[in-house]
Scaffold this motif. Structure first.
Motif, short mmCIF file in Angstrom:
data_model
loop_
_atom_site.label_atom_id
_atom_site.label_comp_id
_atom_site.label_asym_id
_atom_site.label_seq_id
_atom_site.Cartn_x
_atom_site.Cartn_y
_atom_site.Cartn_z
N ASN A 146 16.13 2.58 2.67
CA ASN A 146 16.24 1.20 3.16
C ASN A 146 14.93 0.69 3.74
OD1 ASN A 146 19.10 1.87 2.76
ND2 ASN A 146 19.48 -0.02 3.89
N GLY A 147 13.84 1.41 3.49
CA GLY A 147 12.53 0.89 3.89
C GLY A 147 11.76 1.79 4.83
N ILE A 148 10.46 1.48 4.98
CA ILE A 148 9.58 2.17 5.91
C ILE A 148 9.00 1.13 6.86
CG2 ILE A 148 9.10 4.11 4.39
CD1 ILE A 148 6.55 2.82 3.50
N GLU A 149 8.97 1.46 8.15
CA GLU A 149 8.75 0.46 9.18
C GLU A 149 7.68 0.89 10.19
OE1 GLU A 149 12.63 0.05 10.92
OE2 GLU A 149 13.54 -0.74 9.09
N ASP A 150 6.99 -0.10 10.75
CA ASP A 150 6.16 0.03 11.95
C ASP A 150 5.11 1.14 11.88
OD1 ASP A 150 7.93 -1.92 12.73
OD2 ASP A 150 9.09 -0.64 14.05
N PRO A 151 4.14 1.02 10.98
CA PRO A 151 3.12 2.07 10.84
C PRO A 151 2.14 2.11 12.01
CG PRO A 151 2.54 0.18 9.50
CD PRO A 151 3.91 -0.09 10.03
N ARG A 152 1.59 3.29 12.26
CA ARG A 152 0.43 3.48 13.15
C ARG A 152 -0.55 4.39 12.43
NH1 ARG A 152 5.39 2.27 15.87
NH2 ARG A 152 4.96 1.49 17.96
N ILE A 153 -1.81 4.32 12.85
CA ILE A 153 -2.84 5.10 12.16
C ILE A 153 -3.89 5.59 13.15
CG2 ILE A 153 -4.16 3.03 11.57
CD1 ILE A 153 -5.00 4.43 8.98
N VAL A 154 -4.34 6.85 12.96
CA VAL A 154 -5.50 7.39 13.66
C VAL A 154 -6.28 8.21 12.63
CG1 VAL A 154 -4.34 7.51 15.91
CG2 VAL A 154 -4.35 9.52 14.41
N LEU A 209 0.83 -1.20 0.00
CA LEU A 209 0.00 0.00 0.00
C LEU A 209 0.87 1.26 0.00
CD1 LEU A 209 -3.00 1.02 0.31
CD2 LEU A 209 -2.51 1.21 2.76
N LEU A 210 1.97 1.22 0.75
CA LEU A 210 2.90 2.34 0.84
C LEU A 210 4.31 1.83 0.60
CD1 LEU A 210 1.54 4.08 4.08
CD2 LEU A 210 1.24 4.88 1.73
N ILE A 211 5.07 2.60 -0.18
CA ILE A 211 6.45 2.25 -0.46
C ILE A 211 7.34 3.46 -0.18
CG2 ILE A 211 5.82 0.53 -2.21
CD1 ILE A 211 6.54 2.61 -4.35
N PRO A 212 8.63 3.26 0.02
CA PRO A 212 9.54 4.40 0.20
C PRO A 212 9.52 5.31 -1.02
CG PRO A 212 10.61 2.37 0.87
CD PRO A 212 9.32 1.97 0.19
N CYS A 213 9.53 6.62 -0.75
CA CYS A 213 9.46 7.56 -1.87
C CYS A 213 10.48 8.69 -1.75
CB CYS A 213 8.04 8.13 -1.99
SG CYS A 213 7.48 9.02 -0.55
N CYS A 214 11.47 8.51 -0.87
CA CYS A 214 12.49 9.55 -0.74
C CYS A 214 13.78 8.90 -0.26
CB CYS A 214 12.04 10.64 0.23
SG CYS A 214 11.67 10.02 1.89
N GLU A 215 14.87 9.63 -0.35
CA GLU A 215 16.18 9.12 0.03
C GLU A 215 16.23 8.76 1.51
OE1 GLU A 215 20.02 7.80 -0.22
OE2 GLU A 215 18.66 8.33 -1.87
N GLU A 216 15.50 9.50 2.33
CA GLU A 216 15.49 9.24 3.77
C GLU A 216 14.90 7.87 4.10
OE1 GLU A 216 15.82 13.53 3.11
OE2 GLU A 216 14.43 12.01 2.37
N ALA A 217 14.17 7.28 3.17
CA ALA A 217 13.57 5.96 3.39
C ALA A 217 14.14 4.93 2.41
CB ALA A 217 12.06 6.05 3.24
#
Length: 345
Positions: free
Chosen positions: A79-87, A69-77
């Protein structure tokens, strides 16, 4: 002690490339009988994206996407995006996760009105080196000395920032302000802002100068969270305060043990802790919690409430997603029976 029922494994890895190593640490958004689960999906080589599945009721998976659903889209990510939370605040989904570039791990925000299209707000935590943080935060001697025991990483090609993870928004404004938790080890801190535009370098300079005023939960003597604490699930509002389910960590000769813990925060001043369980809420006890990619991990990241039954979803041994249930009223009563007279300075 609170009666806990382990509901078992909810989600496991698949042969799909984006999640063929593990799934863990899900964000949970309940809308009636439907649960949207946004989970950390790890492919071989420890590269993470965010996957999606939908549940009917607390545990029945009825839909699972075959791509992230979501993928890394910048240099800061990179190596990946981790541990989402949602409100959901004022009709908008606030989704936070940790961006990892191989050196730095920093809290990031995206928003959405429909969980189909997303607006990336980038990193919202401070990008300060450890030395910059220390110079400001140690101006007062009220800060736990553990904050200054930092393992320095060196990389000639990248600037190294202090890690700031577990960014979790409260599900409503508090006294007109957006509120979110974040974690600079070893504790949990709170940020209150009028808008995201407030998060300037000047804001963080002032924040660190008064850092002790923003710390909510530091490690305590209880063995299950004596090493460090970190954010878990989005706070749950009650008439008696915000129930915060977080993780506590205990260092042993065999490595860290991660457990779920619980505290009760003041409704209008959540820097004030009014209750805190002196024992872990959920500990690694079953094989899928004890043995995995990282052993002995219960890492809570989301909840759903059906009548009086609270379901807590967690990453188990960094390998799969599991769930436990308990009486919500019993948890609240137990927190009220364990008041904190003076938690913060």
């Amino acid at each position: 002690m609170i009666n806990i029922k382990k509901e078992g494994i909810i989600l496991e890895k698949t042969a799909l490339l984006f999640e063929n190593e593990s799934v863990l640490n899900p964000a949970i958004m309940q809308e009636g009988n439907v649960i949207h689960m946004l989970y950390r999906a790890v492919r071989a080589g420890n590269y993470s994206t965010v996957g999606y599945c939908k549940l009917e009721g607390a545990t029945e998976v009825v839909q699972r996407n075959n791509k992230p659903l979501l993928i890394p889209c910048c240099e800061e990510a990179s190596n990946g995006i981790e541990d989402p939370r949602i409100v959901k605040i004022d009709g908008i989904y606030y989704i936070t996760y940790t961006s990892f570039d191989g050196i730095n791990a920093l809290g990031t925000l995206v928003t959405s009105s429909d969980l189909v299209t997303f607006t990336n707000h980038g990193i919202i935590v401070p990008q300060f080196t450890f030395d910059e943080f220390q110079r400001l935060a140690e101006c007062t001697n009220l800060v736990n000395a553990k904050y200054f025991r930092h393992v320095r990483h060196f990389n000639r090609s990248k600037k190294v920032f202090i890690w700031d993870k577990d960014v979790i928004f409260f599900p409503r404004r508090i006294n007109g302000k957006l509120a979110f938790l974040h974690r600079i080890r070893p504790g949990i801190q709170l940020v209150l802002i009028t808008s995201l535009e407030d998060l300037t370098r000047e804001f963080w300079n002032n924040y660190f100068l008064h850092f002790n005023e923003h710390i909510i939960l530091d490690p305590v003597g209880s063995h299950h969270e004596s090493s460090f604490t970190g954010g878990g699930c989005p706070p749950i509002e009650t008439e008696d305060g915000w129930i915060l389910i977080y993780h506590g960590v205990f260092d042993t000769s065999e490595g860290y043990i991660y457990s779920a813990a619980a505290a009760l925060l003041d409704l209008e001043n959540p820097t004030k802790v009014v209750g805190r369980l002196p024992y872990p809420l959920i500990s690694p006890e079953i094989d899928y919690e004890i043995n995995g990619i990282v052993d002995n991990v219960v890492f809570p990241t989301g909840t759903a409430l059906f009548d009086d039954k609270l379901y807590i979803y967690y990453g188990a041994a960094d390998n799969c997603i599991a769930c436990a249930s308990l009486s919500f009223s019993e948890l609240l009563n137990e927190l009220k029976l364990n008041p904190v007279v003076e938690e913060n300075n």
